[in-house]
Design an enzyme around this catalytic site. Sequence first.
Site, PDB file in Angstrom:
ATOM      1  N   SER A   1       0.843  -1.184   0.000  1.00 21.33           N
ATOM      2  CA  SER A   1       0.000   0.000   0.000  1.00 21.33           C
ATOM      3  C   SER A   1       0.886   1.244   0.000  1.00 21.33           C
ATOM      4  CB  SER A   1      -0.875  -0.025   1.244  1.00 21.33           C
ATOM      5  OG  SER A   1      -1.609   1.170   1.286  1.00 21.33           O
ATOM      6  N   GLY A   2       0.625   2.134  -0.931  1.00 19.13           N
ATOM      7  CA  GLY A   2       1.404   3.379  -1.005  1.00 19.13           C
ATOM      8  C   GLY A   2       2.611   3.257  -1.913  1.00 19.13           C
TER       9      GLY A   2
ATOM     10  N   THR B   1      -1.819   2.482  -7.863  1.00 19.54           N
ATOM     11  CA  THR B   1      -2.946   3.200  -8.455  1.00 19.54           C
ATOM     12  C   THR B   1      -2.444   4.311  -9.373  1.00 19.54           C
ATOM     13  OG1 THR B   1      -4.114   2.698  -6.437  1.00 19.54           O
ATOM     14  CG2 THR B   1      -5.090   4.349  -7.854  1.00 19.54           C
TER      15      THR B   1
ATOM     16  N   ASN C   1      -0.711   5.756   3.084  1.00 23.58           N
ATOM     17  CA  ASN C   1      -1.033   6.366   1.800  1.00 23.58           C
ATOM     18  C   ASN C   1      -2.266   7.245   2.000  1.00 23.58           C
ATOM     19  OD1 ASN C   1      -1.658   6.953  -0.822  1.00 23.58           O
ATOM     20  ND2 ASN C   1      -1.744   4.830  -1.535  1.00 23.58           N
TER      21      ASN C   1
ATOM     22  N   SER D   1      -5.278   5.643  -0.268  1.00 16.67           N
ATOM     23  CA  SER D   1      -5.086   4.198  -0.348  1.00 16.67           C
ATOM     24  C   SER D   1      -6.346   3.508  -0.876  1.00 16.67           C
ATOM     25  CB  SER D   1      -4.736   3.683   1.047  1.00 16.67           C
ATOM     26  OG  SER D   1      -4.594   2.298   1.008  1.00 16.67           O
ATOM     27  N   SER D   2      -6.151   2.699  -1.915  1.00 16.46           N
ATOM     28  CA  SER D   2      -7.316   1.963  -2.455  1.00 16.46           C
ATOM     29  C   SER D   2      -7.590   0.807  -1.500  1.00 16.46           C
ATOM     30  CB  SER D   2      -7.003   1.414  -3.838  1.00 16.46           C
ATOM     31  OG  SER D   2      -6.088   2.239  -4.493  1.00 16.46           O
TER      32      SER D   2
ATOM     33  N   GLY E   1      -0.544  -6.001  -2.758  1.00 15.09           N
ATOM     34  CA  GLY E   1       0.569  -6.940  -2.768  1.00 15.09           C
ATOM     35  C   GLY E   1       0.511  -7.869  -1.568  1.00 15.09           C
TER      36      GLY E   1
ATOM     37  N   GLU F   1       0.878  -9.366   1.907  1.00 19.03           N
ATOM     38  CA  GLU F   1       0.813  -8.656   3.192  1.00 19.03           C
ATOM     39  C   GLU F   1       1.229  -9.571   4.329  1.00 19.03           C
ATOM     40  OE1 GLU F   1      -3.018  -6.816   3.648  1.00 19.03           O
ATOM     41  OE2 GLU F   1      -2.520  -5.198   2.261  1.00 19.03           O
TER      42      GLU F   1
HETATM   43  N1  LIG Z   1       4.931   7.951 -10.291  1.00 14.46           N
HETATM   44  C1  LIG Z   1       4.674   8.723  -9.247  1.00 14.46           C
HETATM   45  N2  LIG Z   1       5.073  10.005  -9.274  1.00 14.46           N
HETATM   46  C2  LIG Z   1       4.840  10.792  -8.226  1.00 14.46           C
HETATM   47  N3  LIG Z   1       4.220  10.396  -7.103  1.00 14.46           N
HETATM   48  C3  LIG Z   1       3.778   9.122  -7.024  1.00 14.46           C
HETATM   49  C4  LIG Z   1       3.995   8.219  -8.077  1.00 14.46           C
HETATM   50  N4  LIG Z   1       3.492   7.052  -7.706  1.00 14.46           N
HETATM   51  C5  LIG Z   1       2.980   7.213  -6.462  1.00 14.46           C
HETATM   52  N5  LIG Z   1       3.134   8.457  -6.039  1.00 14.46           N
HETATM   53  C6  LIG Z   1       2.740   9.019  -4.743  1.00 14.46           C
HETATM   54  O1  LIG Z   1       2.492   7.968  -3.848  1.00 14.46           O
HETATM   55  C7  LIG Z   1       1.193   8.025  -3.338  1.00 14.46           C
HETATM   56  C8  LIG Z   1       0.642   6.623  -3.240  1.00 14.46           C
HETATM   57  O2  LIG Z   1       0.457   6.082  -4.481  1.00 14.46           O
HETATM   58  P1  LIG Z   1      -0.713   5.069  -4.821  1.00 14.46           P
HETATM   59  O3  LIG Z   1      -0.666   4.777  -6.275  1.00 14.46           O
HETATM   60  O4  LIG Z   1      -2.002   5.563  -4.299  1.00 14.46           O
HETATM   61  O5  LIG Z   1      -0.238   3.833  -3.982  1.00 14.46           O
HETATM   62  P2  LIG Z   1      -0.937   2.402  -3.941  1.00 14.46           P
HETATM   63  O6  LIG Z   1      -2.036   2.407  -4.908  1.00 14.46           O
HETATM   64  O7  LIG Z   1       0.147   1.461  -4.276  1.00 14.46           O
HETATM   65  O8  LIG Z   1      -1.370   2.255  -2.556  1.00 14.46           O
HETATM   66  C9  LIG Z   1       0.429   8.854  -4.331  1.00 14.46           C
HETATM   67  O9  LIG Z   1      -0.613   9.523  -3.696  1.00 14.46           O
HETATM   68  C10 LIG Z   1       1.467   9.807  -4.844  1.00 14.46           C
HETATM   69  O10 LIG Z   1       1.580  10.897  -3.951  1.00 14.46           O
HETATM   70 MG   LIG Z   2      -3.976   2.099  -4.614  1.00 13.04          MG
END
Ligand SMILES: Nc1ncnc2c1ncn2[C@@H]1O[C@H](COP(=O)(O)OP(=O)(O)O)[C@@H](O)[C@H]1O
Ligand SMILES: [Mg+2]
Length: 1163
Positions: free
Chosen positions: A162-163, A167, A209, A212-213, A442, A444
């Site tokens: 997560s984070g 997404t 995050n 976070s989804s 992923g 956990e």
């Molecule tokens: N390619 C990227 N460029 C800039 N910031 C990113 C990037 N990928 C992730 N982030 C930062 O990380 C945070 C978490 O990403 P996210 O995709 O929501 O994580 P996940 O879906 O894996 O939990 C986002 O809100 C953003 O601030």
């Molecule tokens: Mg996500």
Amino acid sequence: MAAFILMQGDYVWLDLKTGREFDVPVGAVVKLCDSGQIQVLDDEGREHWIFPQNATNIKPMHPTSIHGVEDMIRLGDLNEAGILRNLFIRYNEHVIYTYTGSILVAVNPYQLLPIYTPDHIRLYTNRKIGEMPPHIFAIADNCYFNMQRNNKDQCCIISGESGAGKTESTKLILQFLAAISGQHSWIEQQVLEATPILEAFGNAKTIRNDNSSRFGKYIDIHFNKRGAIEGAKIEQYLLEKSRVCRQAPDERNYHIFYCMLKGMGPEMKAKLGLGLARDYSYLTLGNCTECDGRNDLADYSSILSAMKVLMFSDTENLEISKLLAAILHLGNLRFEARTYDNLDACVVVRSPDLLTAASLMEVEAKDVMVCLTTRTLITRGESVTTPLSVEQGLDVRDAFVKGIYGRLFVWIVDKINAAIYRPPTCESSAIRRSIGLLDIFGFENFFVNSFEQLCINFANENLQQFFVQHVFKLEQQEYNLEDINWQHIEFTDNQDALDMIANKPMNIISLIDEESKFPKGTDATMLYKLNSQHKLNTNYIPPKNCYETQFGIQHFAGVVHYESRGFLEKNRDSLHTDIIQLVHSSRNKFIKQIFQADVAMGAETRKRSPTLSSQFKRSLEMLMRTLSVCQPFFVRCVKPNEFKKPMLFDRELCIRQLRYSGMMETIRIRRAGYPIRYSFAEFVDRYRVLMPGIKPSHKQEDLKGTCQQIVSARLGKQEDWQIGKTKIFLKDLHDMQLEIERDKAITDKVILIQKSVRGLKARTNFLRLRSSVVFIQKVWRGYRSRKNYQIMRSGFIRLQAVCRSRKYYRSYRITRRRITLIQARCRGFLVRQTFWRRLRAVLTIQAYTRGMIARRLCQRLRAELQRRLDAERQRLAEEEQLRNQMTVRRAKAQAERKHQERLYLLARQQEERDREEKEEARRKKELLEQMEREKEQPVDHSDMVDRMFGFLGDSGPLPNQDGQAPAGFEDLEQAPRGEEPDEMSNDAPPLPDEEEEDLSEYKFSKFAATYFQGLSTHTYIRRPLKQPLLFHEDEGDQLAALAVWITVLRFMGDLSEPKCQVVLNDGSEKIPVMTKIYETLGRRTTYKRELQELQVEEEKRNSVRHKLVSLTLKRKSKITEEVRKAAGIITIVAFPLQMCTKHRRCSANLDKTHFCNCSVSVK
Ligand SMILES: Nc1ncnc2c1ncn2[C@@H]1O[C@H](COP(=O)(O)OP(=O)(O)O)[C@@H](O)[C@H]1O
Ligand SMILES: [Mg+2]
């Protein structure tokens, strides 16, 4: 010591052997290796000293690991440490994407990098992987063009913690696909707009995050045959429903609640009875209602507009809001404990929240109260109602709320799908292609892992299996392409674990399921069954004892211990009949619609309804089926730190994620085969140093043969290496062996080169030194010899001088003696001559003197005689006379007596004369003596002049002054004053004859002696005058004369030019000259008066002075007179001035002096 030689600047792997689970060797650079110890600086900036006995802690780093590579499969150090360091050094350079074979590793930068611009989209469009630096766009582009080229569905599996950025990566791919498919159609817009809605209802702020989804999703994007987006289908997995009722500290509920409360209009809010976020206990459990970086107000309007795009009607919108508001009100219900018939019971406190919630759900508040506080059990056709305790009541309420939210979320996803999904028609299914994007949680492994983690890890096991299969397939492909025999290559995969969890009979999922459906089934019975069934399985870790409620599973990424309590309840995921009844009683169609399936089922069917795990398993199987027919791409997102901070790389966190990502499997598969591959050219160029005489690859014709030659010579023919069509395949061991030998060979060569270069350098240095030394010696010897020579030369010269001096001295003495002798002789001669001359002169003088004396005596005697004769004649005369008067005798006696008297008188006179003569002689003698004495005295000319002219008196050199006449001029003084001038001139000594006049006598000395004032002489003095040389009556003239003298001195260079006030003095006294001048002038005023008197008389009288003037300056007297008349004073114009100025330029100093003297004299 290690089998390699370390040098300063070498890179090594440093194994700190901390024993921690996620610790791997760290890269380091050698700083010092001169002493026994080695100092290294690791990638984290820490210094370490390695002792020789710990040398096993360090290993040389493969060159590929030093500066990082774009595809980590090319790393020589293909291990966790190598991968970690590669990611680390790239991350430090803001490069977040790296490949590992076909996998893209993306490290979350936590900052917006300028790498997602339209230019980048253009750059990455239609490029092969590896052509451009790694990028998420490269993956998206390959998905798209592979789909079109191969006419095959593609999928992209994006995983990570997560984070980690799953997404965001999904969104980036979606954007890229929308951009390159290039239609900007309505459906494309709808697909893109689905994201905000899903995020609003499915995402929340967690500590890891901010967005976070809390569900997994698979978006399948459909493209038509032209490659334009035609539609999409969204699959969601395992929404975290518990978040609606419970949030950990610093976490929030789903975004939609906060957005709604911020963005909704006041009337609408009043209608729904809503207030602020802080008023609802469901929104404040995490003690956090705001999220930095999110704008709930703006988000709400974008959610509403996205809903419009996705065809959510206003009524539906309102119904959704009503349900959300009802959830919030239900969360605020208060329960109070009661006791009925010794049974714990509870009541819901009547409150506005209850009434509002009931009215929003369009049910009776009473029914709600009953539903939440009692439970109806139907046994054998009879229904029995039992009261619920407060805890049970709260559980029912929460279950109801979760039920509502979960079903609402499913409905929303369905609604979106209804808008964007077009079921394929018969003909379109043949040409429709799709790209699936899987954004799923992923692997956990928390401190306490529950049923959800089991589901998630089960999904990840499946994905890992899929991944391994894919990678192995790729490997096989490569081996086949290269004609390599791969039959004996084996590797372990996670199939056993997967079988244990879900595939084989009596698997864990089915056991849990079975136990969930079993009426008397509990978590304990479930655990017991699991233990008894799987305790022998290596992938199962049973509880340590019978009290333990945790069981463990060996997943591909490590062991995870699951807490069995709550498993069945969560798995059942069913709502109580009372709640279904309550929903059924609602007049609201929407709530009935979302609970439709539950309401439709009878109570019995509901019991047998699919459990959560079976549903999940089914959807997972469907997903895997979908994926299996796709060409997959893998994106592994890595979170560099837990603090959402840019440029912070937590090594242990990253290595944990790398392990959980399953990426190591790729490595393992590689290692099982031939992990090291070189193209023939690369191999020849790298290892030709091992075989002398092998040319570089570009000069070789049979590269394969050369490779074979090298490898068989160095590794042996029996070893397990293979040669393909274009590459040579080696085991790790071989690579290490070759690398060590290469290192040794290169080190030998390096040492040889160093030796030669050092030799050359030392020799050059030596030669330079030697020539310098010889030069210095030469110069020194020369110098010393010259110095010696000089000493000797001067010695010889001195010796010569001494010899010569002796010689000359001797001859000088002889000559001197001779000269002295001659001188003596000459002097004697001269003296004698003088003597004789003098003697003669003396004799002559004596003779004359005696003659004179004799003559004088003679004259005197004659005069005596004459007088005696006269006296005799007188006696005779008298006797004659007297004879007439007296007797002769008496006459005779008388005459005789008178005669005697006369004789006596004569004798007296004679005596008187003698005495006078004697007196005269004595006086003359005295005078002579005095003159003799004076002659002895030194002659002072000025004195002489003074003496001569002293008669002019002290009062000044003016004529007609009374006073003592100088010696020799006394007679002049005695001249009577009243006498006529002509008489005077008669008395004046005769003037010398004009012709005979000696002009030399009129030189300056004489002039000066005559006319200059005071003691001034004609000689030039180099200092200022006290008074003018000549007399001037007017003070101004005197000053002018003095000034002229000063100018003269300057002109002569005897006086420096004036700086400030020039102080003139005579050297003896420190009185300023001007003062002196004034003094002098003061004294001279008397002269002036006297002068005027003098002038009056001058005409009449001739003064001694005048005489003198006319005597001395007779020729110029006329001019003098004229000038004097004109000026009114006695001024002498010196003729030499005119002469000088007229006839010649003053050249000599003496001339100058004369000139100056004259100038000073000139008025
Ligand atoms: N390619 C990227 N460029 C800039 N910031 C990113 C990037 N990928 C992730 N982030 C930062 O990380 C945070 C978490 O990403 P996210 O995709 O929501 O994580 P996940 O879906 O894996 O939990 C986002 O809100 C953003 O601030
Ligand atoms: Mg996500």
